[in-house]
Design a protein around this motif. Sequence first.
Motif, PDB file in Angstrom:
ATOM      1  N   ALA A   1       0.831  -1.210   0.000  1.00  0.00           N
ATOM      2  CA  ALA A   1       0.000   0.000   0.000  1.00  0.00           C
ATOM      3  C   ALA A   1       0.861   1.254   0.000  1.00  0.00           C
TER       4      ALA A   1
ATOM      5  N   LEU B   1       1.044   4.174  -2.944  1.00  0.00           N
ATOM      6  CA  LEU B   1       0.611   5.533  -2.640  1.00  0.00           C
ATOM      7  C   LEU B   1       1.739   6.564  -2.710  1.00  0.00           C
TER       8      LEU B   1
ATOM      9  N   SER C   1      -1.188   3.131   4.949  1.00  0.00           N
ATOM     10  CA  SER C   1      -1.606   4.138   3.969  1.00  0.00           C
ATOM     11  C   SER C   1      -1.420   5.543   4.544  1.00  0.00           C
TER      12      SER C   1
ATOM     13  N   VAL D   1      -3.022  -2.243   6.523  1.00  0.00           N
ATOM     14  CA  VAL D   1      -3.038  -1.506   5.255  1.00  0.00           C
ATOM     15  C   VAL D   1      -3.508  -0.065   5.472  1.00  0.00           C
TER      16      VAL D   1
ATOM     17  N   THR E   1      -5.486   9.289   9.048  1.00  0.00           N
ATOM     18  CA  THR E   1      -5.666   7.977   8.408  1.00  0.00           C
ATOM     19  C   THR E   1      -4.947   6.878   9.178  1.00  0.00           C
ATOM     20  N   SER E   2      -3.710   7.156   9.553  1.00  0.00           N
ATOM     21  CA  SER E   2      -2.949   6.149  10.303  1.00  0.00           C
ATOM     22  C   SER E   2      -3.577   5.899  11.669  1.00  0.00           C
TER      23      SER E   2
END
Length: 545
Positions: free
Chosen positions: A345, A349, A401, A397, A372-373
Amino acid sequence: MSATAAERPRLQQRPARASGDASQPAFLRGHSPWLIAATVTLATFMEVLDTSIANVALPHIAGNLGAGQEESTWVLTSYLVANAIVLPLAGWMSLLIGRKRFYMACVALFTISSFLCGLAPNLATLIFFRVLQGVGGGGLQPSEQAILADTFPPKKRGMAFAFYGFAIVAAPAIGPTLGGWVTDNYTWRWIFFINIPVGIVSLILTTFLIHDPAHLEKERRSRMKKGFSMDYTGLGLIAIGLGLLQYVLDKGNIKDWFGSPTILVCSIISALALISAVVWELSVKDPIVELRLLKNRNFAIANILMLILGFVLLGSTALIPLLTQQVLGYTATLAGLVISPGGLAVMALMPLVGFLESRLDVRVIIAIGLVTSAVGLFLMTHFATDVDYRHVAIGRVVQASGIAFLFIPISTLSYSTLKKNQNTAASGLINLARNLGGSVGISISQTLVSRHTQLHQTYLAAHVTSSSPAYRGAIANLAALLNHQGVAAADALHRAQAILYQQLGQQATMLAYIDVFRFMAYSFLASLPLLLLLQKPTSTHPAAH
């Protein structure tokens, strides 16, 4: 027949367009900057991979060399200690002998010592060569980052750092899987031998493609004319402080932290040495580590963010395989495969983040990455002892990301308001921050798991008593099931109690891992206010050119 006045400018421009000199810095000598990025990333990927690939091979190394399990961990500790000491010295060494010479010397030392590690006849010899390997590897990361910062203009640094981010983030993810496969199918010695062809190719490409920029050579010559004095005091204080700090972080959990006199003494000496080093380096004319760079607000905050990034990235990368093996019963290879989708991932990205960075405010991108993390880590707090592979991989994932949206912008941010001649010194500090963050993350997370397992086990055991109807019912049902399978009634009762106690320990361990994942998620969310203190980086900033 002579060219007309209108034709002359076009004729004069053709050679410049053909060679690319009109749009490239002179030190590139017509080479593609992306080829240079790929060249320096090759060696860095090899070095970062080596920090994690040996982990799974430790039992094999210990058995083959007749060493104990705890003794064999010095194979990891010795490398990390040497690596930590060299990282902040990269800028000074580059000015002393030239960045290209320093970089090639590091690649050569890393490659030769890898070969010698593979031939080591005993543990003491292996540890000695691992120290040399750590010294060589310590100069690769800051040198590459400085080379990229000089090679690419500010608007293109995001995509350039995507190459670097690939090595830093993806290598630890695939290291355990690759190390397990190599060890199972060949021998542990091949985890060192595979570095040799990569190192040779890197040296050849570096010889022809990489050259020091004019501003670096000019400053180096100027320093040499004035008399380049060796900062022996600063070097000694930094070596003692960082070396002992790395030892404390690596061995603290095993030796019960300050319950061990050795850890306590090493911690005190490390703290005194590092405090003295800061005072000394800020007072001397030519410090071996340029701590004055931290007066730059963006650079200082970028170091804090990179420290937190290293804490969560390497801490979680170390914890997830342990969780899957201890609680879920995965094999070493399957545990490594849980990490691999996250690495894929990140690789997918990184180019997107590099593209977005030239179009969005990096502070917004960093905020997206932190949130996000954190979401990925919160997903992990919903794990149970019967969680399947798919859900574990999805959590990783999502978390990985977010990491992809952090590394490139933070790296770019750290150089955004610095002058060109500060790039190499800055690289050493920013990489030291990430590596120390990683060491702290691995050490603290494992300690928290150990301590919280005991806490949860005590709490759960208080509710598992003979006076509890739920406990008596569970024991009776399990004993009846065992008795039905042919186990004698007396033995069935004892086995039922043992099974429930094992399940209690498993639940306590899972709850401890959940606590640490939650702590990491809050660490990222708590970093968001730092973004409000940042100056908005602009490509027109005078220091960036």
